[in-house]
Design an enzyme around this catalytic site. Structure first.
Site, PDB file in Angstrom:
ATOM      1  N   LEU A 210      50.150  40.047  43.119  1.00 23.35           N
ATOM      2  CA  LEU A 210      48.735  40.176  42.992  1.00 23.35           C
ATOM      3  C   LEU A 210      48.319  40.821  44.412  1.00 23.35           C
ATOM      4  CD1 LEU A 210      47.058  37.488  40.865  1.00 23.35           C
ATOM      5  CD2 LEU A 210      48.238  39.443  39.975  1.00 23.35           C
ATOM      6  N   GLU A 251      43.081  35.611  48.958  1.00 22.84           N
ATOM      7  CA  GLU A 251      43.631  36.198  50.174  1.00 22.84           C
ATOM      8  C   GLU A 251      42.729  35.958  51.395  1.00 22.84           C
ATOM      9  OE1 GLU A 251      46.716  36.356  49.573  1.00 22.84           O
ATOM     10  OE2 GLU A 251      46.774  36.550  47.585  1.00 22.84           O
TER      11      GLU A 251
HETATM   12 ZN    ZN Z   1      48.205  32.065  48.040  1.00 20.78          ZN
END
Ligand code: ZN
Ligand code: CA
Length: 338
Positions: A210, A251
């Site tokens: 991802l 993130e």
């Molecule tokens: Zn992570």
């Protein structure tokens, strides 16, 4: 005690990809590869090996942890509480600082191989909106936090402003996780002003990954996060169950020095945040509450677990303090705040 913390930080860096038998929860420190399938393996990538062997990175990590622990003690003192005597010293019980709301300029670099991947400005805007909601606790699912954790859910007082978008067409269909997309010379887009801005590269990583992030302390030329277009934002070319913009939230959490909530190891492996319950594993999908491991309830709804986008909706006070330490004078991302 400080020494212990510093050693632990380094031990994390060294051990997280190699020595641990819990194969599911391993991940490189700078590299957040995630397989959508439940069985994830360690992404033993060149980057990670390089960073571990880099004494400058090791020194940076130690310096960041030491500055962070000082900041936490100061912010707790400001709140009139004595510094915690315990081992991880993260200020999870909630301190205060005088940094105010911190705004981070964001450059988005869209590198595309087809029209879908050339995501719209609306899709980019939808991602910036999610970041602002999640880091200000204005996300509309914040009310789902169970009462056990409700008092720990944090408004991190960090905001994001889109500073610019670059678009580049490429013959490359997938980019992997070796940072090639971060350099003009490789057909990518070179980083813009990393001391003062967050760079987000949106390109197809491939391999079911991802997104991935670089922790503070790494090279300026690769600083920032990378996210595949299908998992970026909430509208347009997005793919369930990762279509609510939480990959970027997760993130950016790493980019701001947050570790995975289970500490990437067994029960005693720490995430350096004391108000996040210890666990020995990632959680996936949409776990029922309560999910218990290591004799406590997992905070499966934390952005730094591995659950679906719809099932993560909080940072904790301790995570907030850990992130904000980076913006204090002497902090690794202090220039971002100005
Ligand atoms: Zn992570
Ligand atoms: Ca913890």
């Amino acid at each position: 005690m400080k020494k212990v913390l510093l050693m632990a930080a380094l031990a994390f860096a060294v051990a997280s990809c190699s020595n641990d038998s819990n194969e599911e929860s391993l991940e490189a420190i700078n590299n957040d590869g995630i397989d959508i399938a439940a069985a994830r393996k360690c992404h033993a990538n060149e980057n990670y090996e390089k960073m571990l062997q880099n004494p400058e990175f090791q020194r940076n990590v130690m310096q960041i942890e030491s500055q962070t622990s000082l900041f936490l003690q100061e912010s707790l003192a400001k709140k009139g509480k004595p510094p915690r005597g315990g081992g991880d010293g993260d200020g999870g019980s909630g301190g205060s600082d005088n940094l105010g709301t911190i705004n981070i300029p964001v450059y988005v670099h869209v590198i595309y191989n087809n029209a879908n991947e050339n995501i719209s400005n609306a899709q980019i805007d939808s991602q910036i909106a999610v970041l602002n909601d999640d880091f200000r606790k204005t996300n509309n699912d914040a009310n789902q936090v169970p009462s056990e954790f409700a008092g720990l859910a944090a408004d991190s007082e960090i905001t994001f402003t889109l500073a610019g978008v670059t678009r580049k067409s490429s013959s490359r269909t997938s980019w992997g996780t070796n940072d090639a997309m971060k350099f003009d010379a490789n057909g990518g887009v070179s980083v813009v002003d990393p001391a003062n801005a967050l760079n987000i590269w949106v390109c197809n990583i491939g391999g079911g990954i991802l997104g991935y992030a670089q922790f503070p302390g790494g090279s300026a030329s690769t600083d920032g996060v990378v996210i595949s277009p299908q998992f970026f934002g909430t509208t347009g070319y997005v793919s369930a169950p990762f279509d609510r913009g939480r990959t970027a939230t997760h993130e950016v959490g790493h980019y701001l020095n947050l570790r995975h909530i289970w500490g990437d190891g067994r029960c005693n492996r720490d995430d350096f945040v004391s108000d996040t319950p210890t666990s020995d594993r990632a959680n996936y999908g949409c776990p029922s509450y309560p999910t218990n491991h290591c004799r406590s309830t997992d905070m499966t709804m934390n952005y730094m677990d591995y659950t679906n986008d719809a099932c993560m909706y909080m940072f904790s006070n301790g995570q907030k303090a850990r992130m904000r330490a980076l913006f204090a004078p002497g902090g690794a991302r202090a220039d971002l705040a100005n």
